[in-house]
Design a protein around this motif. Structure first.
Motif, PDB file in Angstrom:
ATOM      1  N   HIS A   9      -8.497 -15.176  15.435  1.00  0.00           N
ATOM      2  CA  HIS A   9      -7.509 -14.926  16.494  1.00  0.00           C
ATOM      3  C   HIS A   9      -7.585 -16.006  17.567  1.00  0.00           C
ATOM      4  N   ALA A  23       1.861  -5.179   3.155  1.00  0.00           N
ATOM      5  CA  ALA A  23       0.931  -5.930   4.003  1.00  0.00           C
ATOM      6  C   ALA A  23       1.097  -7.434   3.790  1.00  0.00           C
ATOM      7  N   PRO A  62      -0.465 -12.228  14.582  1.00  0.00           N
ATOM      8  CA  PRO A  62      -0.711 -11.017  15.362  1.00  0.00           C
ATOM      9  C   PRO A  62      -1.482  -9.980  14.557  1.00  0.00           C
ATOM     10  N   SER A  63      -2.067  -9.015  15.267  1.00  0.00           N
ATOM     11  CA  SER A  63      -2.752  -7.915  14.612  1.00  0.00           C
ATOM     12  C   SER A  63      -1.784  -7.193  13.670  1.00  0.00           C
ATOM     13  N   GLY A  64      -2.235  -6.921  12.464  1.00  0.00           N
ATOM     14  CA  GLY A  64      -1.401  -6.215  11.490  1.00  0.00           C
ATOM     15  C   GLY A  64      -0.447  -7.119  10.726  1.00  0.00           C
ATOM     16  N   SER A  65      -0.551  -8.445  10.915  1.00  0.00           N
ATOM     17  CA  SER A  65       0.393  -9.355  10.244  1.00  0.00           C
ATOM     18  C   SER A  65      -0.002  -9.637   8.796  1.00  0.00           C
ATOM     19  N   GLY A  66      -1.191  -9.165   8.382  1.00  0.00           N
ATOM     20  CA  GLY A  66      -1.554  -9.299   6.973  1.00  0.00           C
ATOM     21  C   GLY A  66      -2.624 -10.331   6.674  1.00  0.00           C
ATOM     22  N   LYS A  67      -3.296 -10.855   7.708  1.00  0.00           N
ATOM     23  CA  LYS A  67      -4.289 -11.917   7.507  1.00  0.00           C
ATOM     24  C   LYS A  67      -5.451 -11.457   6.624  1.00  0.00           C
ATOM     25  N   SER A  68      -6.023 -10.297   6.978  1.00  0.00           N
ATOM     26  CA  SER A  68      -7.194  -9.827   6.217  1.00  0.00           C
ATOM     27  C   SER A  68      -6.790  -9.488   4.795  1.00  0.00           C
ATOM     28  N   THR A  69      -5.629  -8.856   4.643  1.00  0.00           N
ATOM     29  CA  THR A  69      -5.172  -8.510   3.290  1.00  0.00           C
ATOM     30  C   THR A  69      -4.989  -9.778   2.470  1.00  0.00           C
ATOM     31  N   TYR A  99       0.852  -1.185   0.000  1.00  0.00           N
ATOM     32  CA  TYR A  99       0.000   0.000   0.000  1.00  0.00           C
ATOM     33  C   TYR A  99       0.887   1.235   0.000  1.00  0.00           C
ATOM     34  N   VAL A 111       3.591   0.494   2.847  1.00  0.00           N
ATOM     35  CA  VAL A 111       3.422  -0.622   3.781  1.00  0.00           C
ATOM     36  C   VAL A 111       3.289  -1.893   2.954  1.00  0.00           C
TER      37      VAL A 111
HETATM   38  N1  LIG Z   1      -5.877   0.034   2.721  1.00  0.00           N
HETATM   39  C1  LIG Z   1      -4.713   0.080   3.391  1.00  0.00           C
HETATM   40  N2  LIG Z   1      -3.857   1.102   3.240  1.00  0.00           N
HETATM   41  C2  LIG Z   1      -2.681   1.142   3.898  1.00  0.00           C
HETATM   42  N3  LIG Z   1      -2.250   0.176   4.734  1.00  0.00           N
HETATM   43  C3  LIG Z   1      -3.062  -0.880   4.932  1.00  0.00           C
HETATM   44  C4  LIG Z   1      -4.334  -0.998   4.280  1.00  0.00           C
HETATM   45  N4  LIG Z   1      -4.900  -2.156   4.668  1.00  0.00           N
HETATM   46  C5  LIG Z   1      -4.042  -2.738   5.525  1.00  0.00           C
HETATM   47  N5  LIG Z   1      -2.938  -1.974   5.694  1.00  0.00           N
HETATM   48  C6  LIG Z   1      -1.777  -2.289   6.530  1.00  0.00           C
HETATM   49  O1  LIG Z   1      -1.300  -3.565   6.169  1.00  0.00           O
HETATM   50  C7  LIG Z   1      -0.886  -4.310   7.319  1.00  0.00           C
HETATM   51  C8  LIG Z   1      -1.654  -5.613   7.409  1.00  0.00           C
HETATM   52  O2  LIG Z   1      -3.033  -5.337   7.700  1.00  0.00           O
HETATM   53  P1  LIG Z   1      -4.143  -6.475   7.833  1.00  0.00           P
HETATM   54  O3  LIG Z   1      -5.442  -5.789   8.092  1.00  0.00           O
HETATM   55  O4  LIG Z   1      -4.060  -7.374   6.678  1.00  0.00           O
HETATM   56  O5  LIG Z   1      -3.652  -7.259   9.139  1.00  0.00           O
HETATM   57  P2  LIG Z   1      -4.419  -8.329  10.036  1.00  0.00           P
HETATM   58  O6  LIG Z   1      -3.433  -9.378  10.359  1.00  0.00           O
HETATM   59  O7  LIG Z   1      -5.681  -8.734   9.361  1.00  0.00           O
HETATM   60  O8  LIG Z   1      -4.773  -7.483  11.338  1.00  0.00           O
HETATM   61  P3  LIG Z   1      -5.945  -7.649  12.428  1.00  0.00           P
HETATM   62  O9  LIG Z   1      -5.733  -8.958  13.101  1.00  0.00           O
HETATM   63  O10 LIG Z   1      -5.699  -6.490  13.362  1.00  0.00           O
HETATM   64  O11 LIG Z   1      -7.255  -7.548  11.695  1.00  0.00           O
HETATM   65  C9  LIG Z   1      -1.098  -3.381   8.511  1.00  0.00           C
HETATM   66  O12 LIG Z   1       0.121  -2.737   8.789  1.00  0.00           O
HETATM   67  C10 LIG Z   1      -2.133  -2.395   8.003  1.00  0.00           C
HETATM   68  O13 LIG Z   1      -2.002  -1.154   8.659  1.00  0.00           O
END
Ligand SMILES: Nc1ncnc2c1ncn2[C@@H]1O[C@H](COP(=O)(O)OP(=O)(O)OP(=O)(O)O)[C@@H](O)[C@H]1O
Length: 260
Positions: free
Chosen positions: A218, A40, A59-66, A31, A38
């Motif tokens: 989680h 992701a 962990p939170s922010g590790s990229g799972k949702s992406t 991104y 970043v």
């Molecule tokens: N649209 C976006 N623009 C910029 N950065 C993004 C965007 N979406 C996600 N990120 C960043 O990418 C990284 C991974 O985010 P993601 O939501 O995939 O993590 P996650 O593991 O699903 O987190 P959580 O468990 O908190 O939901 C994070 O640093 C997040 O801030």
């Protein structure tokens, strides 16, 4: 139906039954640009066997949702490729991709995403209706029966409990016989007992209907319903646990936190 534009040796053959339900190859999602960029998802290679149940953890922010959004064709990768039963998602135009998602992908999200004005039955049948396909009545009866929704079909979502709404979402996701069912924190809005019941239904979708399930969670106990847990850390795959136990997942998560 979805012709490949690449040479046969570079792409898997769509109709090959040996081809996994889902495959990520060199998947990257970045991104932004420059110093504020970043990453992701930082180069993920992962195959999902047909009929398997995978929990994606980290962990939170590790990229799972992406990662899940890339795998489901809801977002496009910066680099790399996603194939669903051998179909390269990048080869599809916007409208084809929308139709492909509706017909080949099932979604169960934390926030249910049911249409409030439609009955439970209408919600369950909506993806098929939008695709102009006839419901398979035997499958409908089996899914609705095993989810215990038979006497709730005429109710609107507002008249259903959270657990019942989530079971409607599961039925809706299964009726199209999708290649992959994605579940994003599917138990997040449910109490513990109702959440466990829901996980049992996802397990049955694999065991009885042969569906392939990918679940972001989680919860280490939720992961024990899966055949495999994959752990993300800083956008990369940190490890894989087969037949995960809650203790094993907690220990692996602690290691993933440690490398951050
Ligand atoms: N649209 C976006 N623009 C910029 N950065 C993004 C965007 N979406 C996600 N990120 C960043 O990418 C990284 C991974 O985010 P993601 O939501 O995939 O993590 P996650 O593991 O699903 O987190 P959580 O468990 O908190 O939901 C994070 O640093 C997040 O801030």
């Amino acid at each position: 139906m979805h012709p490949h534009t690449e040479p046969a040796d570079a792409a898997p053959r769509p109709q090959d039954p040996q081809e996994p339900a889902l495959r990520a190859s060199g998947l990257v999602k970045r991104y932004g640009d420059g110093p504020a960029a970043v990453t992701a998802v930082a180069g993920v290679d992962l195959a999902f066997a047909r009929g398997g149940f995978t929990a994606v953890m980290g962990p939170s922010g590790s990229g799972k949702s992406t990662l899940m959004h890339l795998l489901a064709g809801l977002d496009t990768p910066t680099a790399g490729r996603v194939t669903v039963e051998g179909h390269d998602l990048a080869a599809l135009g916007d409208r084809e991709l929308t139709a492909f998602r509706r017909e080949r992908i099932g979604f169960v999200f934390q926030a249910f995403n049911l249409l409030p004005a439609l009955t439970a039955e209408e919600n369950v049948l909506l993806p098929l209706r939008l695709s102009g396909r006839r419901p398979d009545r035997a499958l409908f009866d089996e899914v609705v029966g095993s989810l215990g929704l038979g006497d709730r079909l005429g109710h609107r979502p507002g008249q259903l409990s959270g657990g019942q709404q989530q079971r409607v979402a599961v039925a809706r996701a299964l009726l199209t016989r999708p290649a992959v069912v994605f579940a994003d924190e599917p138990t997040g809005a449910l109490d513990v007992a109702t959440g466990r019941e829901l996980l049992g239904h996802l397990r049955q979708a694999c065991d009885r209907l042969g569906r392939t399930v990918v679940m972001v969670t989680h919860d280490p106990v939720a992961a024990t319903y899966a055949d495999r847990a994959v752990l993300m850390s800083d956008g990369a795959l940190h490890g894989t646990l087969d037949a995960p136990t809650a203790d094993g997942v907690v220990a692996a998560m602690a290691r993933a936190e440690g490398v951050r």
